[in-house]
Structure formats: C-alpha cells, structure tokens
Design a protein around this motif. Structure first.
Motif, PDB file in Angstrom:
ATOM      1  N   UNK A  95      -4.458  -4.185  -4.513  1.00  0.00           N
ATOM      2  CA  UNK A  95      -3.865  -5.397  -5.097  1.00  0.00           C
ATOM      3  C   UNK A  95      -2.938  -5.080  -6.255  1.00  0.00           C
ATOM      4  N   UNK A  96      -3.071  -3.856  -6.737  1.00  0.00           N
ATOM      5  CA  UNK A  96      -2.219  -3.477  -7.877  1.00  0.00           C
ATOM      6  C   UNK A  96      -1.007  -2.751  -7.315  1.00  0.00           C
ATOM      7  N   UNK A  97      -0.064  -3.539  -6.837  1.00  0.00           N
ATOM      8  CA  UNK A  97       1.104  -2.906  -6.216  1.00  0.00           C
ATOM      9  C   UNK A  97       2.388  -3.513  -6.759  1.00  0.00           C
ATOM     10  N   UNK A  98       2.405  -3.767  -8.073  1.00  0.00           N
ATOM     11  CA  UNK A  98       3.632  -4.363  -8.641  1.00  0.00           C
ATOM     12  C   UNK A  98       4.777  -3.374  -8.690  1.00  0.00           C
ATOM     13  N   UNK A  99       4.533  -2.099  -8.375  1.00  0.00           N
ATOM     14  CA  UNK A  99       5.645  -1.143  -8.339  1.00  0.00           C
ATOM     15  C   UNK A  99       6.644  -1.510  -7.263  1.00  0.00           C
ATOM     16  N   UNK A 100       6.158  -2.252  -6.269  1.00  0.00           N
ATOM     17  CA  UNK A 100       7.081  -2.727  -5.248  1.00  0.00           C
ATOM     18  C   UNK A 100       7.060  -4.255  -5.270  1.00  0.00           C
TER      19      UNK A 100
ATOM     20  N   UNK B 607      29.086   2.162  -1.118  1.00  0.00           N
ATOM     21  CA  UNK B 607      28.052   1.300  -1.683  1.00  0.00           C
ATOM     22  C   UNK B 607      27.242   0.619  -0.602  1.00  0.00           C
ATOM     23  N   UNK B 608      27.949   0.071   0.405  1.00  0.00           N
ATOM     24  CA  UNK B 608      27.222  -0.639   1.454  1.00  0.00           C
ATOM     25  C   UNK B 608      26.316   0.301   2.239  1.00  0.00           C
ATOM     26  N   UNK B 609      26.846   1.526   2.470  1.00  0.00           N
ATOM     27  CA  UNK B 609      26.055   2.509   3.192  1.00  0.00           C
ATOM     28  C   UNK B 609      24.765   2.807   2.426  1.00  0.00           C
ATOM     29  N   UNK B 610      24.903   2.943   1.107  1.00  0.00           N
ATOM     30  CA  UNK B 610      23.728   3.206   0.286  1.00  0.00           C
ATOM     31  C   UNK B 610      22.723   2.073   0.426  1.00  0.00           C
ATOM     32  N   UNK B 611      23.221   0.847   0.395  1.00  0.00           N
ATOM     33  CA  UNK B 611      22.329  -0.294   0.514  1.00  0.00           C
ATOM     34  C   UNK B 611      21.604  -0.252   1.853  1.00  0.00           C
ATOM     35  N   UNK B 612      22.360   0.040   2.915  1.00  0.00           N
ATOM     36  CA  UNK B 612      21.765   0.083   4.245  1.00  0.00           C
ATOM     37  C   UNK B 612      20.672   1.143   4.323  1.00  0.00           C
ATOM     38  N   UNK B 613      21.009   2.336   3.841  1.00  0.00           N
ATOM     39  CA  UNK B 613      20.047   3.418   3.866  1.00  0.00           C
ATOM     40  C   UNK B 613      18.806   3.028   3.074  1.00  0.00           C
ATOM     41  N   UNK B 618      13.265   2.065   1.998  1.00  0.00           N
ATOM     42  CA  UNK B 618      12.296   1.377   1.151  1.00  0.00           C
ATOM     43  C   UNK B 618      11.036   1.016   1.921  1.00  0.00           C
ATOM     44  N   UNK B 619      11.118   1.082   3.262  1.00  0.00           N
ATOM     45  CA  UNK B 619       9.914   0.822   4.034  1.00  0.00           C
ATOM     46  C   UNK B 619       8.847   1.877   3.747  1.00  0.00           C
ATOM     47  N   UNK B 620       9.303   3.092   3.369  1.00  0.00           N
ATOM     48  CA  UNK B 620       8.330   4.136   3.046  1.00  0.00           C
ATOM     49  C   UNK B 620       7.662   3.875   1.709  1.00  0.00           C
ATOM     50  N   UNK B 626      -2.662   4.419  -2.723  1.00  0.00           N
ATOM     51  CA  UNK B 626      -3.406   5.312  -1.834  1.00  0.00           C
ATOM     52  C   UNK B 626      -2.505   5.940  -0.784  1.00  0.00           C
ATOM     53  N   UNK B 627      -1.459   5.209  -0.422  1.00  0.00           N
ATOM     54  CA  UNK B 627      -0.488   5.808   0.495  1.00  0.00           C
ATOM     55  C   UNK B 627       0.175   7.020  -0.131  1.00  0.00           C
ATOM     56  N   UNK B 628       0.517   6.836  -1.388  1.00  0.00           N
ATOM     57  CA  UNK B 628       1.172   7.957  -2.078  1.00  0.00           C
ATOM     58  C   UNK B 628       0.229   9.135  -2.173  1.00  0.00           C
ATOM     59  N   UNK B 629      -1.018   8.840  -2.500  1.00  0.00           N
ATOM     60  CA  UNK B 629      -2.008   9.913  -2.614  1.00  0.00           C
ATOM     61  C   UNK B 629      -2.158  10.638  -1.281  1.00  0.00           C
ATOM     62  N   UNK B 630      -2.115   9.874  -0.214  1.00  0.00           N
ATOM     63  CA  UNK B 630      -2.185  10.467   1.118  1.00  0.00           C
ATOM     64  C   UNK B 630      -1.039  11.451   1.317  1.00  0.00           C
ATOM     65  N   UNK B 631       0.147  11.030   0.928  1.00  0.00           N
ATOM     66  CA  UNK B 631       1.313  11.909   1.092  1.00  0.00           C
ATOM     67  C   UNK B 631       1.138  13.184   0.275  1.00  0.00           C
ATOM     68  N   UNK B 632       0.604  13.019  -0.925  1.00  0.00           N
ATOM     69  CA  UNK B 632       0.423  14.200  -1.767  1.00  0.00           C
ATOM     70  C   UNK B 632      -0.511  15.185  -1.068  1.00  0.00           C
TER      71      UNK B 632
END
Lengths: 101, 647, 177
Positions: A95-100, B607-613, B618-620, B626-632
């Motif tokens: 729930x603490x996801x204000x980074x996004x 600029x537009x290309x950057x926005x598109x990319x 940003x979906x990642x 915990x997702x980030x920790x998983x990646x680490x």
C-alpha cells in the motif's frame, strides 16, 4: 569428530536464502525487517566460521560491528515504520507505493 | 639586450596599459557609489599617469641608438597549442611610442573635456568606464607584439566603440548606429582574422618580429600569398578605418557623445587601420598590387567623402566625412610607400580633428544640443575662445602654413606626385580643395554671418566651462606646432620612425628615406597646395559670407547632382537593397522554415520519442518495493552464476 | 561426536525457526521464532569457540533488538487480520520468490563447497583462545587495532538515537498543527 566448517557455511547460505525469500514474500513491513535481521545473522555466522577457519579474531570483531549497525538500523527503521503507520494507518508495503502515481 | 641602465622605463611599459585598466575596474565596479567628481578624477588620472609613463618611455627610447630602438617585453605564454604559440607581450618601438603618446595624450585631454561635457549625464561613471576601457584596448592594439594580441585590442576598441556610440541607448537611432558600426566592422574583422590564420600557416608564427624577419626570405615580391595576406589585412583596415566600401558606419557613429566622436571616431580608433598597415609595411612592400589597391581606395575615399561633406548640414556629420576623407589621405600615402608620411598625417590629424570635434562639441553644448548648422551663425561673439581654437583647427585641416595639417598633407601630395602619378596627385589635390571649402563653409555657417538661432536657444548661448576650454587650447597649440615635427628640412618624425619601416631589410623597403626630392620641386609643391587651400577658402567665403544666396542658386541649377550628394550617393540605400534586405529575407526563411519546422521538428521528435519510450518503460516501475527487491535478488543470483561459470 | 550431534540438532532448529519467521501470519509469532533462531545461532557460535559473540548474540540481538521489535508490534497493535484484507497485487511473487530462494541456496552451496579457502593463518588457534579467554582478546582488539571503528560505531549509535527521536517527534508537532 570435528564438524567440517563447510557445513556452517552451507547453513549460513540456507539461512540467508530463507531471509531473502522472506523479504520477497512478506507484505508486513515488520516481518520484512525481521527477515533482514535473519540475513544479517546468516552473514554473522559466516564471519564467525571464517574467523575460526583462519584462527583470527578479526571476523568476530566484525560481527560485533555488524551487531552495532544492526541495532542502529533497527531503531531507525522501526521509527520510520511508526511514523509511516501514523500517516497511512498501514504497514503493508504494497500500500505504500507513492513513488509511482 | 639593451638594458644596461638597470631598470628603465621600458621595463615599466606594462604600466601604460595597467593604469587605464585600473581606472576601468575602479569606475566600473565602484563608480555607482562614487561621486561624479571622483569618477572624473579617476578616469583622467588613469590616462594622465599612463601618458606620463609613455613620455618617460619615449625618453628612454631616445637614449638608445636608432637601430636598437626595439624593445619587447614578454609577459607569459598566452596560448600554446602544438606549433601555435602566442606569447602575450608588449613591443616598444618608435611607431608604437608615437601611437601611445597620441592615444594617451589626446585621450587625456578628451577625458578632461568629458568631465565638463558629460557632467549632466546620469550614467557619468559608465561613460568613464567605457572610455578607460577603450584607452586600454587601444593601447593593447598599438603595443601588441603579435597579431593575435593586436586582434584582441582591435576587437576591444570595436566593442567600446559600439558601447559608446550606443551610449544613449534610449534613443533608437543611437542604438541602431551602434549596431551598424559593430556589424560593418565584423566584415573587416573577418578579413583580419583570415589574414592572421594565413600568416600562421605561411610563417608558422604570429609574432611581429619573427614574421617581418622571415617575410622577405619567405615570400617573393608580388607573390600571391603576400598579396592575399596584405589584402585580407587591408580588408580589416578598411572596416576599422571606414574606407570605401565599409565607411557607412562612421557618419552614423556621430550619434555618440561628441568627446567619443573626437577620441574614437577621429583621433585614435579609426586610425588603427593605418597603424596596422604601417606596422605590416614589410608585408605590404612585398605586394605592389596591394599597395596600388591601398592607394586607389585611399585616394578614392578621400575624394568621395570630401564631396559628401560639401553639402551636409549636421556639424558633426561634416566632420565625420572629413575624417573619412583624411584617413583616405593616410591610406593614399601608405599605398604609395610613404608609410611615415601616413603616420605623420595620423598624428597631426589626431590633433586638429580632435580639436575640431571638441570645438563642435563646445558649440553643441553651448546651444543646448543643436547640431544643425542652418540654425547657428554668428557664434563668434558668444564663444570667442571656442571660435579662435576652432579657427586654428580649420586652418590646420585646410592646409594653410604653418599649421599642422599643411606639412603632413603637403608631404602626402609630394609623395603622390613623386612616387605615384599625376592621377594620385590629382585625387589628393581635388580632395584638398574640397576639404578647404567645406571646412570653411562649416566655420562660416557656424560662427559668422547672421544668427539663425531660435530665440530660446539664443538666450542660453554661453561660452563653455574651463574643463572644456582647456583641452581646446592645448590642442590648438598642438595643431599649430605639431606640423614642425615633420618640417621638411628637420623632419624629426622621419628620422625617428625610419627604423620601423622595412625593419632594416636590405633595400626592399622603398618607404622611409623618400626625401631625395629637389628643394625646388618641394617648394613649388608647397606653393601649389597652399594655393589650392586658399582657392577653397575664397570660394567658401564668397558663397557663405558675401553672397549667401549663391548656394541655393547653385543647388537649384545642379539639382540632380546636388540631391545625389546630399543623399550621400545613396550608398546606404544601395547597401540596404543589396546586402541588408536579402540577408533579412534569408534570415526570415531560415527562421520560419529551417529553424521552426526542421530544427524544432527534430527536437520535438526526440522529445516525443522519449515520451513514447517512457510510456513503455514505466510499466516496469511498479512502485512496489517488493518487486524492486525481487529484481535486486535476481541480479545478485545472476552475478553469482556468472562468477561460478567464469571464474 | 557430541559436537556433530549438537551441530545437526541446532542447525535443524535454526532452519525450522527461520522458516517459521518467514511463513507465520502473525508478526508476534515471527518475532518469537526469530528469537529462537538467534539463540540457536548463539549455540553454534559457542561451538565455533566464539563465546563472547555468542553471549552478545543472546543479550543484544535476542534480548535488546528483538524487544524493540516486539514493542513496536505491540505499539501498533497489529493482528493477523490487518494484513489479510485486500488481495495481493503480485500473485506471482510468492512462488517466484521461493524458486529464486531455492536457486540461491543451490548457488551458495556450490560456491561454499567448491571453493577452498586458504589464507594466512592467524595466531589465535582455539587452544590459544581458550587459554587467554575469548572475551579478553575481543576487548584487547577493540581498544587497540579497532579503536577508531569502535569510536565511529558509537557516533553511529548516537546518530541513530537522535534520528529515531526526530522521526517519532515530527509527527506529534504536525498533529498539533
């Protein structure tokens, strides 16, 4: 019969992995913290084992310092959790996801 | 090599440029908080001290034997890059000493004058800061020991000229004139910088001494390289010294304060081109073709500008065209090989033209800003001292013996006759006639005849304060005596400057020792030129004193010619149509099509290309810890696997 | 022989308790399991002739630090229902993490068994240590060779105390407003 020191290291690795898995699967910030402590303990075990293996005291001194840092980290981390809980009334890390936004 | 007296003033040459710099810094940073009188004292003291040091330098230089009168003081390696080395240093030789004396001497008088003239101005300190900065740059220009440092001074004076022309920038015409001067000068500067590059490519050095030493062995007389270098240098000189075809900025530059016109646009900066040509005389003598070009352009400018001066009604513009014309004289002399004569005329011109400008400034000051000569007249009785000094200046420029202009101008005509041809002599002589005419026209319209002032102005007419009159008197004295520096039989200046010309190279230079002319020819020439001047004066007297209706009649009779001259041969309009308008149109296309559509298009596309990319990437970024920790952890395991496999 | 037996029993308890820490729903149970893990580790330290570290492990870790954890759990008054509401946003996280953990165990095991650690042997063999006393040696080293890190550690603890106070205090001021 002497226990081979490698066993200690393998035990350390197992503990570390369990801690890491715990960090990944728990949503409670407090439990995540505990898992981190678990990982630190695993590392401590490895240090003491190496210290024994090398007949040196330095590993044990290092453990001592790790404990100091762990204590400091726990205090600050728990203070953060308290502050967070007051603000958001939750310690669920999902729930603490204000980074996004 | 020559310093057997311990520390001489030659070693202290740096102070000549340091004092104006200090003045600039003090006035520039503290001027706002200082009172006007202190600002004025600082400004004048900076130049005055500089002048005193310059005098001592001259004395020390005179102690040396003529062939040893070159002193170079190197301070530090300014730029060192591969084979290219520029050592910042100052070069003292007779030529630069003459120049620094003129710059600091005349400059000092004009600073004093400015205290009185600019007293009412609200940005008094800014004015003195610029003026000191100008003097500093000009001294760098004349004292530089290499082409690049000279170029720095060259640009510095250009900058100050721009700043001072546009000093009253609230006035639209003034700021426009400043920009015009700056842009026209760019054309010339471009030539100069190309010349510097070519010199480096040819000689591998840009140091004056080394270049001039190497030139005669390196280059054949009349070789293309020599011609190119000198022509490019001359392009620079043409821009700075307002010769055909780049002269149009100078008359407009009269928008600046009058002392500025006197110092920058009459006495010193505009003569920098002449100085540069004389400094490079070794190169020029190697290219007879360029010499001819210089002479033709000089002579043509002298005549052309003088003819425009005939019909102008703005007092300062007449003087501006006269300046263009007189600098044309200097180039005529240089082009014919009379480098020393050119410098001599430069010096005398600095005296009498500064005097004339300051006199006109005094008139303008007295009339409360009026510059139109048709609204003056009969000022003789209101401003007697201004009148007398102005009269002396006019006699000097007209070439009446024994005033300064006579000797230098006469020498140029002599040069033209002996070395050039009747053609050059004719150009000079007609220009001299016109000069005498329009200068006396100016004098008569301003000081004689009936008063044509408006009532309100007439009530306030007054003689100027002492700080204005003092420089006028000193300059008047110099205008009387200055000519004797080059008095035919004594010829102090010839002897002094001779070592500079040709820099002691075996017989290549044909300048310098030019005075093997029979005294008969000399005196008859003197007589002729005096006669020409007198003719001009008499015509002016007839037209503007005894028969004032005559100019109108002539103007009507020769209406076409008159209009062409009055509109300055439509040169500004021609330039406008041929250079300015197409440039403007091209710029518009570049702006609206190339810049807005193409360049901005590229930027926007990126600029537009950057926005598109980012939208994809940003979906990642889930925002879940915990997702980030998983990646680490994943990364850590990959590292371990790699270390197992590869180590 | 006794030593091996002790090691096996203790390591099994340690692993079991560690798994308990991770998979318990109620944080207070997790904390109790963690305390047991640390005590078991302390026994292992004794087996490794690190008596001082073992004592500190029990006193500081299992005692002080875990008390803070329990204290915070009590303070926040959490129970297992608090964490149950709302579905997890990452359904794949749990199985993926367990697989990853198993891979990690294998990898570390490979590294630990394959690599032969050989370094300069120190002077503190178990015999020497038993003769002088482990605690005395640790104290000597802390105040000689490691005196500077020791002092820095004290500054770190001080900073942690100040930081904790600030973090807790800020909120009160904000609420008063």
């Amino acid at each position: 019969m002497e226990v081979p020191l490698t066993w200690y290291l393998v035990l350390s690795g197992i503990l570390f992995s369990i801690g890491a898995v715990g960090v990944l699967i728990n949503r409670n910030a407090l439990v995540i913290f505990m898992c981190i402590e678990l990982m630190l303990n695993a590392v401590n075990l490895a240090f003491v084992t190496f210290s024994r293996q090398q007949n040196s005291m330095d590993g044990q001194i290092f453990v001592f310092f790790i404990m100091t840092v762990a204590a400091a980290e726990a205090v600050v981390g728990l203070a953060i959790i308290i502050a967070l809980f007051r603000n958001k009334a939750t310690i669920n890390v999902d729930d603490i996801n204000i980074m996004k936004w | 090599m020559l310093n057997q007296f311990g520390i001489t003033f030659l070693d202290l040459i740096g102070f000549v440029i340091l004092f104006p710099l200090a003045g600039t810094i003090i006035n520039g940073f503290l001027g706002k908080r200082l009172s006007k009188s202190i600002v004025g004292y600082v400004g004048c003291a900076a130049i005055g001290l500089s002048f005193i040091v310059a005098l001592f330098v001259l004395l020390d230089l005179l102690k040396l034997s003529p062939e040893h009168r070159v002193f170079e003081k190197e301070y530090f390696t300014w730029i060192g890059s591969g084979a290219f080395r520029a050592i910042a240093g100052l070069q003292v030789d007779p030529l630069s000493v003459v120049m620094i004396l003129v710059v600091t001497g005349v400059g000092f008088l004009i600073h004093v004058y400015s205290i009185g003239y600019m007293h009412e101005d609200k940005s008094f300190y800014r004015y003195f800061t610029y003026l000191n900065l100008f003097t500093f740059s000009m001294l760098i220009l004349v004292l530089a020991n290499n082409f690049l440092l000279m170029f720095i001074g060259w640009e510095g004076v250009g900058l100050c000229s721009y700043l001072l022309i546009g000093f009253w920038f609230e006035k639209k015409s003034a700021s426009a004139a400043g920009m015009k001067a700056f842009i026209v000068n760019r054309v010339g500067d471009f030539g100069f910088i190309l010349a510097i590059l070519l010199i480096f490519v040819t000689f591998g050095t840009i140091d004056f001494t080394e270049v001039f030493h190497a030139a005669p062995e390196h280059l054949q007389i009349g070789s293309i390289v020599a011609a190119t270098i000198t022509l490019l240098l001359f392009v620079g000189a043409v821009g700075k010294s307002a010769q055909i075809p780049l002269y149009t900025w100078l008359p407009d530059a009269m928008e600046g304060p009058t002392p500025v016109s006197a110092l920058i646009h009459a006495a010193t900066m505009v003569t920098a081109g002449v100085y540069m040509v004389v400094r490079c005389n070794v190169l020029y003598t190697l290219s007879p073709f360029t010499m001819t070009v210089v002479a033709v352009i000089g002579g043509a400018t002298a005549l052309f500008a003088a003819s425009i001066g005939l019909v102008q009604n703005d007092i300062k513009r007449v003087l501006a065209y006269s300046t263009v014309s007189q600098i044309g004289y200097m180039f005529l002399a240089c082009g014919l090989g009379g480098f020393i004569t050119g410098v001599f005329h430069l010096v005398t011109h600095a005296f009498f033209k500064a005097l004339l400008f300051l006199g006109s400034g005094s008139v303008i000051h007295g009339l409360g800003g009026e510059q139109d000569m048709r609204k003056m007249g009969a000022l003789k009785k209101y401003m007697p001292i201004t009148y007398i000094t102005f009269f002396i200046g006019t006699l000097a420029i007209a070439g009446i013996p024994p005033f300064a202009g006579f000797f230098s101008k006469d020498e140029i005509l002599l040069e033209a006759y002996t070395k050039g041809s009747l053609f050059f002599w004719g150009l000079g002589a007609i220009a001299a006639l016109l000069t005498a005419f329009y200068m006396f026209r100016l004098l008569f319209m301003t000081f004689h005849g009936k008063s044509k002032m408006t009532k309100r102005v007439e009530e306030h007419v007054h003689e100027s304060p002492n700080s204005i009159l003092f420089p006028l008197i000193v300059l008047a004295v110099l205008s009387v005596l200055g000519g004797f520096l080059g008095f035919p039989t004594l010829s102090v200046i010839n002897e002094f400057l001779a070592p500079v010309i040709g820099a002691g190279h075996h017989g290549l230079a044909h300048g310098g020792e030019s005075h093997h002319v029979s005294s008969n020819l000399m005196f008859s020439m003197m007589g002729i030129s005096t006669g020409i001047a007198i003719v001009g004066i008499v015509v002016a007297y007839v037209m503007y004193i005894s028969r004032p209706e005559l100019p109108g009649v002539i103007a009507k009779r020769f209406k076409g010619i008159y209009n062409i001259i009055l509109n300055k041969y439509f040169v500004d309009e021609i330039y406008d149509a041929t250079f300015v308008k197409p440039t403007l149109r091209a710029s518009n296309i570049l702006w609206k099509v190339v810049d807005v559509k193409i360049i901005d298009g590229f930027v926007n596309a990126v600029g537009r290309l950057t926005v598109l990319k980012s939208e994809v990437l940003r979906l990642f970024q889930t925002g879940l810890v915990r997702n980030y920790a998983f990646s680490i952890m994943l990364g850590g395991i990959i590292i371990i696997i790699c270390s197992i496999l590869f180590l | 022989m006794l030593e091996s037996l002790l090691f096996i029993i203790m390591s099994l308890i340690t692993i079991a308790c560690a798994i308990g820490v991770v998979f318990q729903k109620n944080p207070i149970y997790s904390a109790v399991f963690l305390i047991q893990t640390m005590v078991s580790l302390a026994v292992l330290y004794v087996l490794l002739h690190a008596q001082f570290v073992a004592a500190v492990q029990v006193m500081v870790y299992a005692g002080a630090i875990m008390v803070i954890f329990v204290f915070v759990i009590m303070l926040l008054n959490l129970n297992k229902n608090d964490m149950e509401d709302g579905k997890t946003k990452m359904p794949m996280q749990k199985p993926a993490a367990i697989i990853l953990g198993l891979v990690l165990v294998v990898m570390i095991g490979v590294v630990m068994t394959r690599t032969i650690y050989q370094g300069a042997q120190g002077e503190y063999t178990p015999e020497v240590m038993d003769q002088i006393g482990n605690t005395q040696l640790v104290g000597k080293m802390l105040f000689t060779k490691y005196v500077l890190p020791f002092e820095i550690a004290s500054i770190l603890l001080f900073a942690a105390i100040v930081g904790a106070i600030i973090l807790a205090k800020k909120q009160i001021i904000k609420e008063e407003k």
